[in-house]
Design a protein around this motif. Structure first.
Motif, mmCIF file in Angstrom:
data_model
loop_
_atom_site.group_PDB
_atom_site.id
_atom_site.type_symbol
_atom_site.label_atom_id
_atom_site.label_comp_id
_atom_site.label_asym_id
_atom_site.label_seq_id
_atom_site.Cartn_x
_atom_site.Cartn_y
_atom_site.Cartn_z
ATOM 1 N N LEU A 322 0.828 -1.199 0.000
ATOM 2 C CA LEU A 322 0.000 0.000 0.000
ATOM 3 C C LEU A 322 0.863 1.249 0.000
ATOM 4 C CD1 LEU A 322 -2.785 -1.059 2.539
ATOM 5 C CD2 LEU A 322 -2.630 -1.458 0.064
ATOM 6 N N GLY A 323 0.415 2.237 -0.748
ATOM 7 C CA GLY A 323 1.162 3.477 -0.899
ATOM 8 C C GLY A 323 1.888 3.548 -2.218
ATOM 9 N N SER A 324 2.132 2.387 -2.831
ATOM 10 C CA SER A 324 2.708 2.360 -4.177
ATOM 11 C C SER A 324 1.569 2.258 -5.187
ATOM 12 C CB SER A 324 3.662 1.167 -4.321
ATOM 13 O OG SER A 324 2.956 -0.058 -4.203
ATOM 14 N N ASP A 325 1.913 2.331 -6.463
ATOM 15 C CA ASP A 325 0.874 2.228 -7.501
ATOM 16 C C ASP A 325 0.582 0.749 -7.738
ATOM 17 O OD1 ASP A 325 -0.877 2.564 -9.597
ATOM 18 O OD2 ASP A 325 0.276 4.183 -10.498
ATOM 19 N N THR A 326 -0.221 0.182 -6.848
ATOM 20 C CA THR A 326 -0.383 -1.265 -6.740
ATOM 21 C C THR A 326 -0.851 -1.938 -8.025
ATOM 22 O OG1 THR A 326 -2.593 -0.888 -5.819
ATOM 23 C CG2 THR A 326 -0.775 -1.182 -4.260
ATOM 24 N N ASP A 327 -1.940 -1.440 -8.604
ATOM 25 C CA ASP A 327 -2.512 -2.174 -9.740
ATOM 26 C C ASP A 327 -1.673 -2.051 -11.002
ATOM 27 O OD1 ASP A 327 -3.232 0.516 -10.005
ATOM 28 O OD2 ASP A 327 -5.032 0.032 -11.147
ATOM 29 N N THR A 328 -1.058 -0.883 -11.225
ATOM 30 C CA THR A 328 -0.297 -0.710 -12.467
ATOM 31 C C THR A 328 1.046 -1.432 -12.412
ATOM 32 O OG1 THR A 328 -1.379 1.390 -12.953
ATOM 33 C CG2 THR A 328 0.715 0.963 -14.039
ATOM 34 N N ILE A 329 1.764 -1.330 -11.306
ATOM 35 C CA ILE A 329 3.004 -2.109 -11.191
ATOM 36 C C ILE A 329 2.660 -3.595 -11.272
ATOM 37 C CG2 ILE A 329 5.028 -2.616 -9.788
ATOM 38 C CD1 ILE A 329 4.668 0.122 -8.453
ATOM 39 N N GLY A 330 1.562 -3.967 -10.623
ATOM 40 C CA GLY A 330 1.130 -5.358 -10.664
ATOM 41 C C GLY A 330 0.820 -5.820 -12.072
ATOM 42 N N THR A 331 0.088 -5.009 -12.830
ATOM 43 C CA THR A 331 -0.301 -5.432 -14.175
ATOM 44 C C THR A 331 0.901 -5.518 -15.095
ATOM 45 O OG1 THR A 331 -2.109 -5.173 -15.769
ATOM 46 C CG2 THR A 331 -0.811 -3.217 -15.344
ATOM 47 N N MET A 332 1.887 -4.628 -14.903
ATOM 48 C CA MET A 332 3.107 -4.675 -15.720
ATOM 49 C C MET A 332 3.970 -5.877 -15.337
ATOM 50 S SD MET A 332 3.841 -0.558 -15.747
ATOM 51 C CE MET A 332 5.400 -0.596 -16.628
ATOM 52 N N ALA A 333 4.068 -6.149 -14.029
ATOM 53 C CA ALA A 333 4.799 -7.338 -13.586
ATOM 54 C C ALA A 333 4.082 -8.608 -14.037
ATOM 55 C CB ALA A 333 4.945 -7.326 -12.066
ATOM 56 N N GLY A 334 2.755 -8.583 -13.993
ATOM 57 C CA GLY A 334 1.991 -9.736 -14.448
ATOM 58 C C GLY A 334 2.231 -10.045 -15.912
ATOM 59 N N ALA A 335 2.350 -8.998 -16.742
ATOM 60 C CA ALA A 335 2.628 -9.198 -18.163
ATOM 61 C C ALA A 335 3.992 -9.851 -18.365
ATOM 62 C CB ALA A 335 2.564 -7.870 -18.901
ATOM 63 N N LEU A 336 4.991 -9.407 -17.587
ATOM 64 C CA LEU A 336 6.341 -9.962 -17.708
ATOM 65 C C LEU A 336 6.399 -11.393 -17.180
ATOM 66 C CD1 LEU A 336 8.413 -6.869 -16.486
ATOM 67 C CD2 LEU A 336 8.015 -7.571 -18.852
ATOM 68 N N LEU A 337 5.897 -11.580 -15.975
ATOM 69 C CA LEU A 337 5.942 -12.905 -15.354
ATOM 70 C C LEU A 337 5.107 -13.926 -16.124
ATOM 71 C CD1 LEU A 337 5.774 -11.733 -11.662
ATOM 72 C CD2 LEU A 337 7.513 -13.303 -12.550
ATOM 73 N N GLY A 338 3.955 -13.472 -16.630
ATOM 74 C CA GLY A 338 3.113 -14.374 -17.400
ATOM 75 C C GLY A 338 3.802 -14.864 -18.660
ATOM 76 N N ALA A 339 4.539 -13.972 -19.319
ATOM 77 C CA ALA A 339 5.267 -14.373 -20.521
ATOM 78 C C ALA A 339 6.424 -15.309 -20.183
ATOM 79 C CB ALA A 339 5.790 -13.136 -21.244
ATOM 80 N N TRP A 340 7.050 -15.086 -19.021
ATOM 81 C CA TRP A 340 8.194 -15.914 -18.620
ATOM 82 C C TRP A 340 7.741 -17.265 -18.074
ATOM 83 C CZ3 TRP A 340 11.949 -14.567 -14.005
ATOM 84 C CH2 TRP A 340 13.051 -15.411 -14.061
ATOM 85 N N ARG A 341 6.877 -17.239 -17.091
ATOM 86 C CA ARG A 341 6.406 -18.461 -16.439
ATOM 87 C C ARG A 341 4.996 -18.788 -16.950
ATOM 88 N NH1 ARG A 341 10.988 -20.555 -15.448
ATOM 89 N NH2 ARG A 341 12.315 -19.360 -14.029
ATOM 90 N N TYR A 342 4.952 -19.191 -18.217
ATOM 91 C CA TYR A 342 3.682 -19.380 -18.910
ATOM 92 C C TYR A 342 2.999 -20.706 -18.600
ATOM 93 C CZ TYR A 342 6.653 -22.234 -21.914
ATOM 94 O OH TYR A 342 7.532 -23.186 -22.384
ATOM 95 N N GLU A 343 3.664 -21.563 -17.808
ATOM 96 C CA GLU A 343 3.131 -22.911 -17.592
ATOM 97 C C GLU A 343 1.831 -22.918 -16.800
ATOM 98 O OE1 GLU A 343 6.109 -21.890 -16.608
ATOM 99 O OE2 GLU A 343 7.613 -22.920 -17.831
ATOM 100 N N THR A 344 1.613 -21.899 -15.963
ATOM 101 C CA THR A 344 0.386 -21.832 -15.164
ATOM 102 C C THR A 344 -0.381 -20.555 -15.484
ATOM 103 O OG1 THR A 344 1.543 -20.725 -13.334
ATOM 104 C CG2 THR A 344 1.422 -23.137 -13.279
ATOM 105 N N LEU A 345 -1.694 -20.640 -15.356
ATOM 106 C CA LEU A 345 -2.571 -19.501 -15.605
ATOM 107 C C LEU A 345 -3.340 -19.176 -14.328
ATOM 108 C CD1 LEU A 345 -4.040 -20.493 -19.096
ATOM 109 C CD2 LEU A 345 -2.164 -18.898 -18.629
ATOM 110 N N PRO A 346 -3.913 -17.976 -14.238
ATOM 111 C CA PRO A 346 -4.709 -17.640 -13.045
ATOM 112 C C PRO A 346 -5.851 -18.638 -12.870
ATOM 113 C CG PRO A 346 -4.294 -15.683 -14.363
ATOM 114 C CD PRO A 346 -3.838 -16.842 -15.174
ATOM 115 N N CYS A 347 -6.043 -19.087 -11.636
ATOM 116 C CA CYS A 347 -7.132 -20.035 -11.363
ATOM 117 C C CYS A 347 -8.269 -19.358 -10.613
ATOM 118 C CB CYS A 347 -6.606 -21.234 -10.581
ATOM 119 S SG CYS A 347 -5.822 -20.811 -9.020
ATOM 120 N N ASP A 348 -8.213 -18.043 -10.512
ATOM 121 C CA ASP A 348 -9.231 -17.263 -9.823
ATOM 122 C C ASP A 348 -10.187 -16.668 -10.862
ATOM 123 O OD1 ASP A 348 -10.519 -16.118 -7.708
ATOM 124 O OD2 ASP A 348 -8.776 -15.048 -6.932
ATOM 125 N N ILE A 349 -11.263 -16.051 -10.388
ATOM 126 C CA ILE A 349 -12.230 -15.427 -11.295
ATOM 127 C C ILE A 349 -11.618 -14.187 -11.934
ATOM 128 C CG2 ILE A 349 -14.482 -14.299 -11.460
ATOM 129 C CD1 ILE A 349 -15.379 -15.977 -9.085
#
Length: 562
Positions: A322-349
């Motif tokens: 909290l206090g950082s730009d949580t959703d945008t840093i998260g979405t950018m990290a998610g794009a990078l990590l998702g491309a790198w560690r593509y073996e698993t996908l989100p299992c949440d809604i």
């Protein structure tokens, strides 16, 4: 190999959207606010929650589990603007997607909304969107949406296959090099994963300075950027491009060295290392928190630290700082990590998971040169963006349409607003996306929707302009253009109660007097000055002036036609 790239693209798209959804409730929120929103102090799964929208004249809406914010919305808009041949249709993106996005924007920053509003001006193009404060716009609103250019690139090893489009995309809304270069660095970081199958680290981050240094040549190789954007940018910013690039390189290098030093001292507590880097590099300072340059670095740091631990663990760390730009840093990290560690996908809604997946598949097909569909935009020779947000959703023979984008397939829920004749609706578009749109109640007449929300009760208020005689939609979401910079008065402030102290008959009387006088200038001035001596004088003067101007224009039009 092609199948792996497809998996990388789908994973990158889904994890970036999921991180956005997970970080949306924590964005700019305190611990107590997060707990009030989602029932727990930590966001570790997507849940339904409520949010106030539209300012004082708005309402409280229900956001379904997995609802995403402007980060994913604009990423999908970028996806649609990439044609079947891989060409980025920046004209349609800037003149259709961005203005229309104002109708359904969730969690958007002021800079991106001002930029989109300015583009409703007929005379403003993507390369000339120099609205007030444009050259100071260094936020992350461009960096968070440029992944589709990499997903669709024919060869991710060659930056010329995607960086020109990244630049064109970024300058539509952001004029400070922190915002532009942040988008470039994020694109290079994502492309690095595609081409090397590894995430970038401190050594690569230092070498990114060479990529930044090549941007002036890339800009000068682009006709519109060189001819129209660059001279105006240098004049407005009072700086040369080369000097500004040098300043950004120095800023990037200093932050990379600081982050590298902390990483070399890191312990097994990965979260503590990430937190220390973000805090040390200014990621908690209000003036720097949303910097595109810093968010690109923080996303890289999170990816580098957590790459061998797990995508979900990394995202949860980022979105709960909290206090950082949580959703945008998260979405950018998610794009990078998702491309790198593509073996698993989100299992949440995740909201619109199928649509996001389909867009990722389409962009992969484009990268392979395969035959795919192209989104059909209006003919820009005849298209003019709507300037009033509530009118962007229109009704055509009983069918709702999000102007320029798609027809509405289904209205899922309706939330009446405090402002008369206005509601927000959760709508499912025919293209497959879900949007929360502002709409006029008259356009909902006869529309079937899933949940029969109670309509707003009759309010003891009335618009100054008497319904259809004048359309004044002045809430905090009012579109601002180059001609109307700044924040506009809230609609609640121009509503007059029907009471004896401020009767609407008074407006009828004085407007009739002025119109019948042939718009006598002395009488007009006398009536305007009289508002200074009455309660609500400013609001009355606004309504009076608007009615008189409309009547005068109608008179002029009648004289011309006759």
């Amino acid at each position: 190999m092609q199948n792996v790239r497809l998996q990388r693209t789908i994973s990158s798209a889904l994890w970036s959207a999921y991180a956005d959804a997970l970080g949306f409730p924590t964005e700019l929120a305190s611990l107590s606010t997060v707990e009030r929103r989602i029932g727990t102090p930590r966001s570790n799964r997507t849940v339904p929650w409520k949010r106030m929208i539209g300012g004082r004249s708005g309402t409280t809406v229900k956001l379904p589990a997995g609802a995403y914010s402007d980060d994913t919305q604009l990423r999908l808009a970028t996806c649609r603007a990439i044609r079947a041949d891989g060409f980025f249709d920046v004209e349609s993106f800037s003149k259709v997607e961005l203005p229309t996005w104002l109708s359904y924007a969730l969690g958007a920053g002021r800079g991106s909304k001002d930029a989109a509003g300015s583009l409703t001006n007929r005379n403003v193009a993507w390369f000339s969107n120099f609205f007030p404060n444009y050259v100071n716009g260094g936020g992350n609103g461009a960096a968070m949406r440029i992944q589709p250019h990499v997903w669709a690139a024919r060869d991710t090893r060659k930056s010329e296959c995607f960086l020109p489009d990244v630049l064109r995309n970024a300058v539509c809304t952001h004029g400070h090099l922190r915002g532009i270069v942040g988008a470039v660095i994020h694109a290079i970081s994502l492309a690095h994963i595609y081409s090397t199958e590894e995430a970038s680290g401190p050594l690569h981050w230092r070498k990114f300075c060479d990529d930044i240094a090549r941007l002036p040549k890339m800009i000068n190789d682009d006709y519109e950027l060189r001819t129209f954007w660059l001279p105006t940018w240098e004049s407005t910013s009072k700086n040369s491009l080369e000097n500004a690039i040098d300043e950004i390189i120095n800023e990037w290098r200093a932050n990379v060295e600081l982050a590298s030093r902390i990483l070399s001292e890191s312990t097994s507590d990965l979260a503590a290392t990430y937190y220390r880097i973000v805090e040390s590099c200014g990621g908690l300072n209000e003036s720097e928190r949303g910097s595109g340059l810093k968010c690109a670095l923080f996303a890289n740091v999170a990816t580098f630290i957590y790459g061998h631990v797990g995508v979900r663990e990394s995202i949860e760390t980022v979105v709960n700082f909290l206090g950082s730009d949580t959703d945008t840093i998260g979405t950018m990290a998610g794009a990078l990590l998702g491309a790198w560690r593509y073996e698993t996908l989100p299992c949440d809604i995740l909201q619109d998971e199928l649509y996001i997946t389909n867009e990722a598949k389409r962009l992969f097909d484009i990268s392979r040169g395969m035959k795919v569909d192209t989104h059909h935009y209006p003919d820009l020779l005849f298209w003019q963006p709507v300037k009033i947000i509530a009118d962007i959703v229109s009704s055509d023979a009983g069918a709702l349409s999000l102007e320029g984008i798609s027809y509405v397939r289904k209205v899922k829920e309706i939330f009446p607003a405090k402002q008369k004749d206005i509601s927000w609706i959760w709508a499912e578009l025919e293209i497959g996306q879900s949007v929360l749109c502002k709409v006029r109640d008259r356009n909902l007449s006869g529309i079937q929707y899933e949940r029969n929300e109670s309509r707003k009760s009759d309010q003891n208020v009335s618009s100054i302009a008497h319904g259809e005689s004048l359309s004044l939609d002045l809430d905090d979401d009012k579109i601002t253009t180059n001609n109307t910079p700044g924040k506009v008065k809230n609609a609640d402030d121009i509503i007059i109660e029907k009471d004896d102290n401020n009767p609407l008959d008074y407006l009828d009387k004085i407007t009739d007097e002025v119109i019948k006088s042939g718009f006598n200038k002395e009488l007009l001035g006398e009536k305007i000055l009289a508002f200074a001596e009455v309660d609500n004088g400013i609001e009355l003067a606004i309504a009076f002036s608007a009615i008189i101007i409309k009547a005068k224009r109608a008179r002029l039009k009648k004289n011309i036609n006759s």
